[in-house]
Design an enzyme around this catalytic site. Structure first.
Site, PDB file in Angstrom:
ATOM      1  N   ASP A 230      -2.736   9.950 -23.683  1.00  0.00           N
ATOM      2  CA  ASP A 230      -3.318   9.227 -22.551  1.00  0.00           C
ATOM      3  C   ASP A 230      -3.833   7.848 -22.987  1.00  0.00           C
ATOM      4  O   ASP A 230      -4.472   7.724 -24.040  1.00  0.00           O
ATOM      5  CB  ASP A 230      -4.499  10.059 -22.019  1.00  0.00           C
ATOM      6  CG  ASP A 230      -5.124   9.464 -20.776  1.00  0.00           C
ATOM      7  OD1 ASP A 230      -4.421   9.392 -19.755  1.00  0.00           O
ATOM      8  OD2 ASP A 230      -6.317   9.083 -20.816  1.00  0.00           O
ATOM      9  N   GLU A 290       1.401   7.100 -22.763  1.00  0.00           N
ATOM     10  CA  GLU A 290       1.128   6.369 -21.525  1.00  0.00           C
ATOM     11  C   GLU A 290       0.935   4.906 -21.901  1.00  0.00           C
ATOM     12  O   GLU A 290      -0.133   4.503 -22.361  1.00  0.00           O
ATOM     13  CB  GLU A 290      -0.132   6.896 -20.827  1.00  0.00           C
ATOM     14  CG  GLU A 290      -0.263   6.298 -19.437  1.00  0.00           C
ATOM     15  CD  GLU A 290      -1.672   6.272 -18.874  1.00  0.00           C
ATOM     16  OE1 GLU A 290      -1.814   6.015 -17.674  1.00  0.00           O
ATOM     17  OE2 GLU A 290      -2.640   6.501 -19.630  1.00  0.00           O
TER      18      GLU A 290
HETATM   19  C1  NOJ Z   1      -4.392   7.918 -17.362  1.00  0.00           C
HETATM   20  C2  NOJ Z   1      -4.340   9.177 -16.573  1.00  0.00           C
HETATM   21  O1  NOJ Z   1      -3.001   9.407 -16.166  1.00  0.00           O
HETATM   22  C3  NOJ Z   1      -5.287   9.014 -15.408  1.00  0.00           C
HETATM   23  O2  NOJ Z   1      -5.145  10.056 -14.469  1.00  0.00           O
HETATM   24  C4  NOJ Z   1      -6.689   8.919 -15.970  1.00  0.00           C
HETATM   25  O3  NOJ Z   1      -7.582   8.677 -14.896  1.00  0.00           O
HETATM   26  C5  NOJ Z   1      -6.816   7.789 -16.990  1.00  0.00           C
HETATM   27  N1  NOJ Z   1      -5.730   7.756 -17.913  1.00  0.00           N
HETATM   28  C6  NOJ Z   1      -8.082   7.912 -17.793  1.00  0.00           C
HETATM   29  O4  NOJ Z   1      -7.994   8.979 -18.702  1.00  0.00           O
END
Ligand code: NOJ
Length: 560
Positions: A230, A290
């Site tokens: 993430d 991500e």
């Molecule tokens: C990316 C995640 O996909 C999202 O849902 C989240 O709110 C943020 N990162 C913070 O962790």
């Protein structure tokens, strides 16, 4: 991650997120010794919304286990489960208070082990979501950290003095709230790139890194096949806390923009990714990131100079294409094809409005969903599920929407429960689901769509079967055709003697496509249709003049 699901084309698939397009053969010369994750279809599961086994209105691990047959039959090879660890759920799991346990709302470690072993029986691997940038403010590390300036874990987070009664600098949080939170107890501010309940870890502290690397070993030893990492862009910040320069315009919360050059994408992130990768390699695991990159050069960096970082950084630029446009998708595919790594196209996920809504025109929505499925596959998208956006602020659950209403309504709309049947609450739960299902569940649900050979789900199933059967869809080179065509995205996937043609009419009018396949080795090519989303004879005959209806997709084998 999904590659969300794959696409027919080039994609590898993921269910949720991303689909990946396979790279060209020049970049992938040995087409038959692929790591498992390149030929896998990944499917994102947002556990709160997938299946509720204990009827409390929120999905859970046993719910996922109960649907493994569905996923297997769909053609899924791996599932990415968004955070299911103990969490106060301020950001619905992305605020983790214990990295090595399961939140009781989802079950327990025994349920998790059962899920992994049942998945394995169906050749499905399990990928977890590792929230690396921050913990919950209820994590024991942070509770200790905030307890005193000299506590053992103080330096595990980023604490600084303010400037008088102002925060240490001008950095902004992603979620429209201040990025520095004052803590009365010790008179200092801590840094939070997201919500104040998500304090950023201090990755410059070697103890933090060791502890986090150990977390990955814990889960690998339990049979996990990899992680979606993430928010990797935000792992490091300038230790001198330089102010970010201002940038034109305002953000979605109405705040002035700043270029986040001192608190995102710092080079140190690559050292961490390399460390994570060394461990992943020992377990034959995959790391998916991500990665919110602004261009292909940035995306390329995330694979690592020696392909020693992320195997699959998500191409989230793909998800920013908000209208159906053959030239724009052609440009995106061509760009990612030059990145040299295994592409992961992201068209939607739990943070991005569903592609059904983004591309649908209100008239041909199912047709468009099949077209997009033919470009790749995604989470719940296999049903043609729609966003169900909240209409009133008091209904919003996502704090981002509560802060930003009405300009930013949050992400509830794309997180609504999976639609299993026409039963109450779409068969997700006997209790009132945590988010409401849209009325369209009556037509768009697994049970109904399984029976309808023309449903969006049926098209996904055929595409996935095809993807598993046709090596060119995984291994093949990507060649763009008719590059000047503003309406129809056409390309060829070719592996050794096998070639597959894909034609996607991204417009609301019928179009004739004339192809010249001579430059790619076919003087008088014959086409046999593998899949079309419209009535088409089994043999499409020659490639000279094919007619596609509005939003029609056609996939055919080419022979001499
Ligand atoms: C990316 C995640 O996909 C999202 O849902 C989240 O709110 C943020 N990162 C913070 O962790």
């Amino acid at each position: 991650m999904l590659k969300k699901l794959v696409i027919a084309l080039s994609l590898t698939l993921c269910s949720c997120l991303a689909a990946a397009l396979p790279s060209s053969a020049q970049q992938q010369p040995d087409t038959h010794a692929r790591p498992w994750w390149q030929s896998s279809v990944f499917y994102e599961i947002y556990p709160r919304s997938f299946a509720d086994s204990n009827n409390d209105g929120v999905g859970d691990l046993n719910g996922i286990t109960s649907k493994l047959d569905y996923l297997h039959e769909l053609g899924v090879d791996a599932i990415w489960i968004t955070p299911c660890f103990p969490s106060p759920q301020v950001d619905f799991g992305y605020d983790v208070s214990d990295y090595e346990a399961i939140d009781p709302m989802y079950g327990n470690l025994k349920d998790f082990d059962r899920l992994v072993s049942e998945a394995k029986k169906r050749n499905i691997r399990v990928i977890l979501d590792f929230v690396v940038n921050h913990t919950s403010d209820q994590h024991k590390w942070f509770l200790d950290s905030r307890s005193s300036k000299t506590s053992k874990y103080r330096d595990w987070y980023i604490w600084r003095d303010g400037k008088g009664d102002q925060p240490p600098n001008n950095w902004q949080s992603e979620f429209g709230v201040p990025a520095w939170t004052f803590d009365k107890k010790t008179g200092q501010y801590y840094y939070n790139y997201f919500y104040p309940q998500q304090p950023d870890l201090n990755w410059r502290n070697p103890a933090v890194k060791d502890a986090m690397l150990d977390v990955t070993r814990f889960w690998y030893d339990r049979g996990v096949a990899g992680f979606r990492l993430d928010a990797v862009d935000t792992l490091f910040e300038d230790p001198n806390l330089a102010d970010n320069p201002s940038a034109p315009g305002k953000d979605k919360f109405g705040r002035p923009n700043f270029a986040r050059i001192h608190n995102t994408k710092l080079p140190e992130v690559h050292d961490v990714l390399q460390d994570l990768r060394k461990i992943a390699d020992k377990y034959d695991a995959v790391l998916i990131g991500e990665t919110w990159t602004k261009d292909i050069a940035e995306l390329k960096n995330y694979y690592g100079e020696h392909s020693n970082e992320l195997q699959m950084p998500m191409d989230l630029m793909f998800g920013s294409v908000n209208k159906l446009s053959a030239p724009e998708f052609r440009r995106q595919i061509a760009a990612v094809d030059t990145a040299g790594g295994w592409p992961v196209f992201v068209i939607s996920n739990h943070d991005i409005v569903r592609s059904y809504n983004r591309y649908g025109d209100g008239v041909h929505n199912d047709q468009i969903a099949k077209l997009m499925a033919s470009l790749y596959l995604t989470y719940g998208e296999e049903l043609g599920m729609q966003n169900n956006n909240p209409k009133r602020k008091e209904d919003v659950k996502d704090p981002e929407g509560i802060t930003g209403w009405p300009g930013e309504i949050g992400r509830d709309g794309e997180r609504t429960p999976m639609q299993w049947s026409t039963a109450k609450n779409a068969g997700f739960s006997n209790a009132k689901p945590w988010l409401p299902v849209p009325p369209s569940y009556k037509t768009h649900n697994v049970e109904a769509e399984m029976k309808d050979p023309n449903s969006v789900l049926s098209v996904y199933r055929q595409l996935l079967t095809m993807r598993h059967k046709e090596p060119a869809l995984v291994n093949g080179t990507y060649t763009a055709l008719n590059e000047d065509d503003p309406n129809v995205l056409s390309y060829l996937r070719k592996d050794k003697d096998e070639a597959i043609l894909v034609l996607l009419n991204m417009s609301s009018t019928p179009h004739k496509v004339k192809l010249n396949l001579e430059p790619v080795g076919y003087t008088s090519p014959k086409l046999s249709v593998l899949l079309s989303t419209f009535q088409q004879p089994a043999s499409a005959g020659s490639a000279e003049a094919l007619e596609l209806p509005p939003f029609g997709a056609l996939i055919a084998k080419v022979s001499k």
